[in-house]
Design an enzyme around this catalytic site. Structure first.
Site, mmCIF file in Angstrom:
data_model
loop_
_atom_site.group_PDB
_atom_site.id
_atom_site.type_symbol
_atom_site.label_atom_id
_atom_site.label_comp_id
_atom_site.label_asym_id
_atom_site.label_seq_id
_atom_site.Cartn_x
_atom_site.Cartn_y
_atom_site.Cartn_z
ATOM 1 C CB SER A 25 -0.942 -0.037 1.207
ATOM 2 O OG SER A 25 -1.938 0.947 1.084
ATOM 3 C CG ASN A 26 -0.389 4.693 -1.230
ATOM 4 O OD1 ASN A 26 -1.063 5.408 -0.515
ATOM 5 N ND2 ASN A 26 -0.890 4.135 -2.330
ATOM 6 N N PRO A 27 1.263 5.540 1.987
ATOM 7 C CG PRO A 27 3.088 6.862 2.507
ATOM 8 C CD PRO A 27 2.490 6.088 1.408
ATOM 9 C CB ALA A 92 -2.472 7.342 -3.033
#
Ligand code: CTP
Length: 211
Positions: A25-27, A92
């Protein structure tokens, strides 16, 4: 009041599962997309918020659809896009996912042997291809370098009307409450919004893209 305007917004990250206990995933916190949803409702729009996994409460009077993976987000966005007047893709989205998802927990010694990534669909580019005259499509560009140049490239490549370019660096972008944005339009307009609270920026973005 912008009544009868249907606004579709995506927010947050996606999760790409390797097995039931591991994902890529991403932040992304989802704060920018949620702020946009709140600002759009305030201005009288009818809002559908397609959200990846985040811990934010659903803004009042917003219809929220929770999704998990990029492919799920793609399906839901494609479903609502034809009836939207204004679509803003602030999620995102993970560009890749594991080639396969194991239904059982992979043993740790096997994990690194099993990670092969395949590309996810580019949701925004797909929407740009089916956009009808009169529909406004807005993307975000998260850049760490050559921001405007890269942003303009994405604007053209994805057939957007506007792109909101933001710099990702410490204290900016992803998890921050504040952001600094340059809006670029397909007609060559460029508007800089200095660092400010995401809700204030959201209001300015909406005023620019749907005056
Ligand atoms: N986006 C999307 N689907 C993807 C990747 C990105 O819809 N699979 C959207 C994002 O929501 C954003 C825009 O495309 O509105 C630009 O995303 P960004 O991550 O900045 O760029 P990418 O197209 O992924 O390109 P790169 O990672 O090479 O910068």
């Amino acid at each position: 009041m912008k009544k009868a305007v249907k606004c579709l917004i995506s927010a947050g990250p996606t999760r790409e599962w390797l097995d039931p206990v591991r994902f890529i995933s991403n932040p992304s916190s989802g704060k920018m997309g949620y702020a946009l949803a709140k600002a759009a409702v305030e201005s009288g729009m009818e809002v559908i918020l397609v959200s990846g996994p985040v811990s934010l409460p659903c803004p009042e009077n917003v219809e929220r659809k929770m999704v998990n993976t990029a492919r799920e987000m793609n399906e839901v966005m494609k479903n609502y896009f034809p009836s939207a007047n204004l679509t803003i893709m602030s999620a995102a989205v993970c560009d890749h996912r594991p080639a396969s998802t194991d239904h059982h927990k992979v043993k740790k010694l096997e994990v690194s042997k099993n990670i092969t990534l395949v590309p996810n669909p580019d949701i925004l580019e797909g929407l740009g291809k089916i956009k009808r005259p009169g529909q406004i499509l807005v993307g975000f560009a998260a850049e760490t370098e050559r921001h405007l140049e890269n942003g303009k490239k994405k604007l053209r490549q994805k057939n957007l009307d506007w792109i909101a370019v933001n710099e990702v660096a410490e204290g900016k972008g992803f998890e921050s409450d504040k952001n600094e944005i340059t809006m670029i339009s397909s007609t060559g307009q460029s508007i800089f919004f200095e660092r400010g609270e995401k809700l204030l920026l959201a209001r300015k973005i909406l005023d620019a893209v749907w005056p």
